[in-house]
Design an enzyme around this catalytic site. Sequence first.
Site, PDB file in Angstrom:
ATOM      1  N   SER A 124       2.166  -3.623  10.405  1.00 58.29           N
ATOM      2  CA  SER A 124       1.268  -2.935   8.960  1.00 58.29           C
ATOM      3  C   SER A 124       2.858  -2.677   8.211  1.00 58.29           C
ATOM      4  O   SER A 124       1.609  -2.447   6.300  1.00 58.29           O
ATOM      5  CB  SER A 124       1.326  -1.866   9.184  1.00 58.29           C
ATOM      6  OG  SER A 124       2.363  -0.464   8.880  1.00 58.29           O
ATOM      7  N   CYS A 125       3.676  -3.171   8.567  1.00 55.56           N
ATOM      8  CA  CYS A 125       4.487  -2.999   6.530  1.00 55.56           C
ATOM      9  C   CYS A 125       5.105  -4.142   6.393  1.00 55.56           C
ATOM     10  O   CYS A 125       5.068  -4.759   4.812  1.00 55.56           O
ATOM     11  CB  CYS A 125       5.123  -2.001   7.009  1.00 55.56           C
ATOM     12  SG  CYS A 125       4.932  -0.257   7.223  1.00 55.56           S
ATOM     13  N   LEU A 126       6.281  -4.959   7.259  1.00 58.05           N
ATOM     14  CA  LEU A 126       6.627  -5.745   6.500  1.00 58.05           C
ATOM     15  C   LEU A 126       5.445  -6.858   6.173  1.00 58.05           C
ATOM     16  O   LEU A 126       5.455  -7.556   5.021  1.00 58.05           O
ATOM     17  CB  LEU A 126       7.653  -6.734   7.593  1.00 58.05           C
ATOM     18  CG  LEU A 126       8.727  -5.433   8.188  1.00 58.05           C
ATOM     19  CD1 LEU A 126       9.800  -6.770   9.127  1.00 58.05           C
ATOM     20  CD2 LEU A 126       9.665  -5.041   6.866  1.00 58.05           C
TER      21      LEU A 126
END
Length: 438
Positions: A268-270
């Site tokens: 969900s981030c990078l």
Amino acid sequence: MKIGIIGLGVVGLSFASVLSSKGFPVIGMDSDGKKIEQINSKKLPFFEPKLKLFLKNALSKSLEISSDIDKVVRNCDFIFLTVGTPKSKSGYIDLSMLKKASKNIGISLRHTTKKPIIVIKSTVVPNTTTKVIKPLIEKASGKKTGKGFDILTNPEFLRESNVIDDTLKPHLVVIGGIEKNSVNKLKKLYRKLYGPRIKLMTTNTQTAEMIKYANNSFLATKISFINQISLLCQSIPGINIDDIAEGIGVDPRIGRSFLNAGPGYGGSCLPKDLETIIQFSSKFGSNPLLLRAVQQTNDLQIKYIIHLLEKNLGNITNKHITVLGLSFKENSGDIRESRSIELIKILLKKKAKITVHDPKAMKNTEPIFKNQIVYANTLLQSLDNCQCVIIMTPWKIYTKLKNSDFKNMKRKLVIDTRRILSRKNLNVEYFALGLGTN
Ligand code: UDX
């Protein structure tokens, strides 16, 4: 002193649980009534190792869970905002949940004399705190920063599947803000929580916001770097990418972590943070050449896996292929931006017959593919009659696969994108990303 935490996702719930289990009085708030019910009955809305234990402990101590934002604003000295800033359709961050929460805090601020310090933990691009959130709260509350409330930025660096350890012992606490009094109060809170050994860094809000993006972009860059080298190694017999990573990782200027070649980064981030910072750079007329190459290199990994598959199986229409691991990393049930999901989508387009297995992510996957694929009950069942198995996520149970486990495969072709079986003596056709084949 009371602490409010608004948004009980991975970050908010782990922070609330750790703070309360250390004796801090905390109100955890979320607008999702179902989530509140689940948490109050000591159930986790998602899988995360160790968190359940901390949550149980916290609920028996000083953690109160509520859906009442007024209660948080009226009672709390610190209000941490940990609501999600997910990917919008354009790939840029979607601030709608953060804006809504900020506005609601502002409305509640109208009716109290409390002057809380509002701390933005959600990931936001530079200037969001001062140019978006601060004006929203000021407008809704009719109060000014510095008088009716204060606002700081405090990005976090938690890794899913490791959130408790990362919350208990962060490598760094970044506090962004220029109002000295509130910065010092937050520093004091963290010193009380962590003691003297944790590194604290103070800076202005926009620098704090950018640190988070630079951090995640650099991690993505390291992964794409090693993946690019890994593709090259593929063509040189006898080379093992992990030895290369060990060799360069010893250099203190490089470091060994985030040099594990694989199917590409997900989560969900990078991917989201990289896309956002690329679009953000373009808005300022800056050309994010390197970061775009990082993204493209990431996409290449899946293409290479398909290439390897077709090189060995020929046309894959109607071929039975098993995908092991659906979550974007091991010890997580999260499939957001998971490379496995991307791979399955392509395989389905090519009309392959897909069977999948994952210890924790099956339920999350079902709504995406419904009955287009087969969800195996056990690992061994997933291998029955298949013509190729692709290991995508390095779950521990997959590292234990042995010769006899492959006996019912129609063709014993194994593609190991994480090299978790590479040192075993297997009687199968074995291909691994980053291992030069003869
Ligand atoms: C990341 C950051 O690490 C964290 O600091 C930030 O707060 C949130 O984003 P997370 O998304 O939980 O954390 O996962 P991470 O452990 O970073 O892994 C991301 C992806 O990269 C996974 O798909 C993982 O399998 C992959 N990866 C990671 C590699 O392919 N090779 C590596 O060496 C490391």
